[in-house]
Enzyme design. Structure first.
Site, PDB file in Angstrom:
ATOM      1  N   LYS A 173       0.825  -1.214   0.000  1.00 25.93           N
ATOM      2  CA  LYS A 173       0.000   0.000   0.000  1.00 25.93           C
ATOM      3  C   LYS A 173       0.853   1.254   0.000  1.00 25.93           C
ATOM      4  O   LYS A 173       0.560   2.225  -0.717  1.00 25.93           O
ATOM      5  CB  LYS A 173      -0.940  -0.009   1.206  1.00 25.93           C
ATOM      6  CG  LYS A 173      -1.764   1.277   1.357  1.00 25.93           C
ATOM      7  CD  LYS A 173      -2.630   1.537   0.126  1.00 25.93           C
ATOM      8  CE  LYS A 173      -3.196   2.961   0.114  1.00 25.93           C
ATOM      9  NZ  LYS A 173      -4.157   3.220   1.168  1.00 25.93           N
ATOM     10  N   LYS A 241       2.837  11.200   5.820  1.00 24.33           N
ATOM     11  CA  LYS A 241       2.852   9.961   6.600  1.00 24.33           C
ATOM     12  C   LYS A 241       3.109   8.751   5.705  1.00 24.33           C
ATOM     13  O   LYS A 241       3.983   7.920   5.992  1.00 24.33           O
ATOM     14  CB  LYS A 241       1.525   9.809   7.339  1.00 24.33           C
ATOM     15  CG  LYS A 241       1.447   8.594   8.267  1.00 24.33           C
ATOM     16  CD  LYS A 241       0.668   7.439   7.664  1.00 24.33           C
ATOM     17  CE  LYS A 241      -0.798   7.760   7.507  1.00 24.33           C
ATOM     18  NZ  LYS A 241      -1.578   6.590   7.001  1.00 24.33           N
TER      19      LYS A 241
END
Length: 321
Positions: A173, A241
């Site tokens: 991901k 992030k």
């Protein structure tokens, strides 16, 4: 209708849409979020309200978390009244947040020690596809666990890929989110050059769309850039992030990357200029403003709507040649 009782923690941009799909399919759903207005909206539609992650876990068969950071997931799992406190044999935890590979492996081991099953199941494809159930899902865990939760995953998403052991889905991901970010930065430059050159921006959009330079990011994020809303349901702090997780992974593997640190610094600068909750496509402002232009077209949507008809989810099997 699925008979499993499902709990969902985290009703934000993506989580709220995923949970909405479960409710739409008649799932016995319990929800929890810090924002009580979001919880109340789900309760009004037939969901149950949980008092804590622990009480939720005790009441349901599957607990799903979709949270903004590894720290948030850690707190929800390991807190005094966390998921782990209510975990018991036979229960399942699905982590759908974009999180750190090593952290999901660590937390998964704690779930397993309680007799539960753990999988990381992050999604990819944008908020608009989460809303329709057409989003893609990566699923990391044992094959037996995957087959057990596949009926639930096919409600939540369209294309479901078993990526291998727990943690593998989270690793892939952040790879895909890194690639999306590279494409976004490149598009910001390309579209601004076209604007400064005096080109028609609708024509420039179509030229890219029908060419070898096209991408999923262009067909989605370029549209909200050209509309001017810049609202793709994702913010600069989340980009930092996600790309940060990818960059750290590469550093841990001693892979000498060049683009990743550059893209990360571009977004850190964007966050410093415009704030952490600024829409991520507005990274283009870093280039627009020095040029004195606004990159806009005509007739583009303010937010993306999924035009793919809803359909039953299915497993995607990786080709082995």
């Amino acid at each position: 209708m699925q008979s499993k009782r499902i709990g969902f923690i985290g009703l934000g941009n993506v989580g709220g849409k995923l949970a909405g799909n479960l409710l739409h399919h008649g799932v016995n759903l319990t929800v929890l979020d810090l924002n009580q207005e979001l919880v109340a909206a789900f309760v009004a539609k037939g969901a149950h309200r949980a008092d804590s992650p622990r009480s939720m876990t005790e009441q349901v068969d599957i607990v799903i978390t979709c949270l903004p950071s590894p720290a948030a997931s850690r707190a929800v799992l390991e807190g005094k009244d966390g998921v782990l406190a209510g975990m018991s044999p036979g229960k399942v935890w699905l982590e759908m947040s974009t999180t750190d590979q090593s952290e999901i492996v660590r937390l998964g081991a704690l779930v397993t020690a309680k007799g539960g099953l753990a999988m990381d199941c992050p999604v990819s494809g944008g908020c608009h596809r989460a809303a329709t159930g057409n989003i893609s899902i990566f699923a990391g865990g044992t094959r037996a666990a995957f087959e057990q939760v596949l009926p639930t995953l096919t409600i939540l998403g369209r294309q479901i890929l078993h990526t291998g052991p727990i943690g593998s889905a989270s690793a892939l991901k952040v790879v895909t989110n890194y690639l999306c970010t590279v494409h976004l930065c490149a598009l910001a430059e390309a579209l601004t050059v076209c604007k400064v050159a005096g080109m028609d921006m609708n024509t420039a959009y179509e030229a890219i769309r029908i060419s070898s330079g096209n991408s999923f990011v262009h067909e989605t994020e370029s549209q909200v850039i050209l509309n001017g809303s810049r609202d793709i349901g994702f913010t600069m702090d989340l980009v930092i992030k996600d790309v940060g997780l990818f960059d750290k992974w590469a550093q841990d593997l001693h892979v000498p990357l060049e683009l990743s640190p550059l893209v990360l610094n571009i977004f850190k600068d964007g966050q410093n200029r415009y704030g952490p909750r600024e829409h991520s496509p507005n990274i283009i402002r870093r280039i627009e403003e020095p040029c004195g232009v606004k990159v806009l077209g005509k007739g583009f949507p303010a937010e993306m709507v999924d035009d793919q008809p809803p359909g039953e989810g299915y497993e995607v099997v990786a080709s082995r040649g």
